[in-house]
Design an enzyme around this catalytic site. Structure first.
Site, short mmCIF file in Angstrom:
data_model
loop_
_atom_site.label_atom_id
_atom_site.label_comp_id
_atom_site.label_asym_id
_atom_site.label_seq_id
_atom_site.Cartn_x
_atom_site.Cartn_y
_atom_site.Cartn_z
N TRP A 125 40.34 -28.14 22.24
CA TRP A 125 40.70 -29.31 23.04
C TRP A 125 42.20 -29.41 22.98
CZ3 TRP A 125 38.16 -32.24 26.43
CH2 TRP A 125 38.91 -33.26 27.01
N GLU A 180 30.02 -36.88 23.06
CA GLU A 180 30.37 -37.91 22.06
C GLU A 180 29.77 -39.28 22.38
OE1 GLU A 180 34.58 -38.01 21.26
OE2 GLU A 180 34.58 -35.97 20.50
N GLU A 189 45.06 -38.97 28.06
CA GLU A 189 44.37 -39.16 26.79
C GLU A 189 43.86 -40.61 26.67
OE1 GLU A 189 42.97 -37.40 24.52
OE2 GLU A 189 42.66 -39.02 23.09
N HIS A 213 30.93 -37.16 30.58
CA HIS A 213 32.03 -37.33 29.61
C HIS A 213 32.70 -38.67 29.90
CE1 HIS A 213 34.99 -34.92 26.90
NE2 HIS A 213 35.47 -36.15 26.96
N GLU A 225 34.93 -28.96 20.69
CA GLU A 225 36.30 -29.50 20.75
C GLU A 225 36.92 -29.45 19.37
OE1 GLU A 225 36.89 -33.49 22.30
OE2 GLU A 225 35.46 -33.13 23.92
N TYR A 271 37.80 -33.72 14.72
CA TYR A 271 39.23 -34.06 14.65
C TYR A 271 39.70 -34.38 13.25
CZ TYR A 271 39.23 -33.59 19.63
OH TYR A 271 39.13 -33.05 20.87
N GLN A 330 40.03 -36.94 32.80
CA GLN A 330 41.32 -36.68 32.15
C GLN A 330 42.21 -35.71 32.94
OE1 GLN A 330 39.07 -36.17 28.19
NE2 GLN A 330 41.08 -36.87 27.53
#
Ligand code: GBH
Length: 451
Positions: A403, A157, A410, A112, A355, A284, A19
């Site tokens: 994060w 994740e 993204e 990641h 995050e 999130y 990213q």
């Protein structure tokens, strides 16, 4: 008054290699599955890609100075596996040295989501051998950096990577396997277990994992909705944490679906439940689920659509507020998931929020050179209070990482979604700390000052 945390609580910021780094084919680096996905294999908004990203590869010194300037203790980043395979460890040497010289603790993640394309070509995470390749890659890293990097995160994740990349086709490697993706999850979990072993053998001080978790609630109390929500949560939450924290899968269907059986599965689970020093939670938003109603259109509820033949359907979470990404803002969901994890896992190690953050489509810096992102400040303030509430409720949380440090690529949403505390002009690549950066700095100062 800023939210208050116990003495020793650590603040940080997070990023990931694909990213931010760019330099996608420098120094012999081969493609990752994200290079492949973004160069035609998949769909990214405006056809954007991470070839340059925010050019962190060349600008890391400036970025680390900015991150340290906020007064955080920890910096979480990830290694690009294809870059390491190409032998470009010099970059990570310099990066780690710069992080430490700036007074930060490096907390890198091994993986990641940017699998080397050459490993995808031999089956990617559907191939058990990929787990062993991750173990080899882990040895390379810990042998080279272990004298300076003492604290490690294995995988990021695994649930999102499996769901978006293998069950659906919204992320690389865009396999679209439905429930047939479960082996990709199992092999990542195995990779995690093997990596813990390698890291411990080479003297790591602390080892953890970064798992995305969210509360799942049924749309109504009807038994079919409750059953649908339970199954969805088993597949997206507990499949990736029960093996680590309890040593088994949450139900028989999943156990049978991972494609490894008998003594081999028992041995794998034994490895996967390796003791951890901390447990990383990425949060999130919550999800609401119902049993599919015949004839009802569920498209567009989540960022990705769940196939209509699945026994669960997402319905919009009731929330007055959403980020500019469209995600519901529900800080209480963070308290709830932390309490749920504590109750589900008696042996839960200390938690780090690895995050948490929000995308808002911030305006470019104005004539005053500032980026006024009050909504991000409100988001972070509310979520930090939610963490403090969990601590009050008896959950041990030792740190919180935003994060993200910088606006970045993204994934399938390209550069439209800005999560950074530091604004990046994607044309000039100029960095500008946002108001939220200064707010975070003041919040951290206010802890040590005891105010
Ligand atoms: C993390 O993924 C990643 O680790 C990080 O790389 C990424 O940049 C960051 O978060 C922000 O996305 O389907 O509409 O209900 C988090 C991925 C976040 C996936 C929330 C599912 C629910 C949105 N997820 N999400 S929706």
């Amino acid at each position: 008054m800023y939210p208050q945390f116990p003495p020793g609580f650590r603040f940080g910021m997070s990023t990931s290699a694909y990213q931010i780094e760019g330099a996608a084919s420098l120094a012999g680096k081969g493609p990752s599955i994200w290079d492949t996905f973004t160069s035609g294999g998949g769909t990214v908004r405006h056809g954007q890609d991470g070839r340059v990203a925010i050019d962190h590869y060349h600008r890391f010194a400036e970025d680390i100075q900015l991150i340290a300037g906020a007064g955080v203790q920890d910096y979480r980043f990830s290694f690009s596996w294809p870059r390491v395979l190409a032998g470009d460890l010099g970059f990570y040497d310099r990066l780690v040295d710069t992080i430490i010289e700036a007074g930060l603790r490096p907390v890198p993640t091994l993986y990641h989501w940017d699998l080397p394309q050459e490993l995808e070509d031999t089956g990617g995470w559907m191939n058990r051998d990929t787990a062993h390749r991750l173990a080899d890659y882990t040895s390379t890293l810990v042998l080279r950096l272990g004298d300076r990097v003492r604290d490690w995160i294995t995988m990021n994740e695994m649930n999102v990577h499996t769901l978006y990349g293998y069950a659906l086709a919204d992320h690389a490697p865009a396999r679209g396997l439905g429930l047939g993706a479960l082996p990709a999850g199992h092999h990542q979990l195995l990779a995690h277990g093997l990596a813990v072993q390698v890291l411990r053998t080479h003297g790591a001080r602390t080892v953890g994992v970064a798992s995305q978790h969210f509360p799942v609630s049924p749309a109504t109390d009807a038994p079919e909705d409750v059953a649908a929500a339970t199954l969805f949560s088993e597949l997206t939450n507990w499949t990736f944490s029960d093996p680590i924290l309890l040593g088994d899968y949450p139900n028989e269907m999943i156990r049978a679906g991972v494609g490894t059986e008998g003594a081999q599965l028992d041995r794998d689970l034994e490895l996967i439940k390796a003791r951890l020093d901390f447990y990383g939670v990425n949060y999130y938003e919550p999800t609401m689920i119902e049993a599919p109603r015949a004839g009802k259109d569920y498209s567009g509820v989540l960022e990705v659509d769940i196939p209509t033949d699945m026994p669960f359907s997402p319905v919009p979470v009731k929330s007055d507020e959403r980020t500019d990404f469209g995600w519901a803002i529900v800080p209480a969901g963070l308290t709830e998931i932390l309490v749920t994890l504590r109750d589900r896992y008696p042996g839960l190690p200390p938690v780090f929020i690895t995050e948490n953050g929000a995308s808002f489509h911030d305006a470019d810096p104005g004539p005053d050179g500032r980026v006024h992102d009050e909504r991000r400040i409100a988001y972070l303030d509310a979520h930090l209070r939610a963490v403090a509430d969990a601590i009050t409720a008896g959950v041990r949380v030792d740190g919180y990482y935003v994060w993200s440090a910088l606006d970045n690529f993204e994934w399938a949403a390209g550069f439209d979604e800005r999560f950074g505390l530091i604004h990046v002009d994607f044309d000039t690549l100029k960095r500008t700390p946002k108001d939220s950066y200064f707010w975070y700095r003041d919040l951290i100062t206010a802890q040590s000052a005891g105010s």
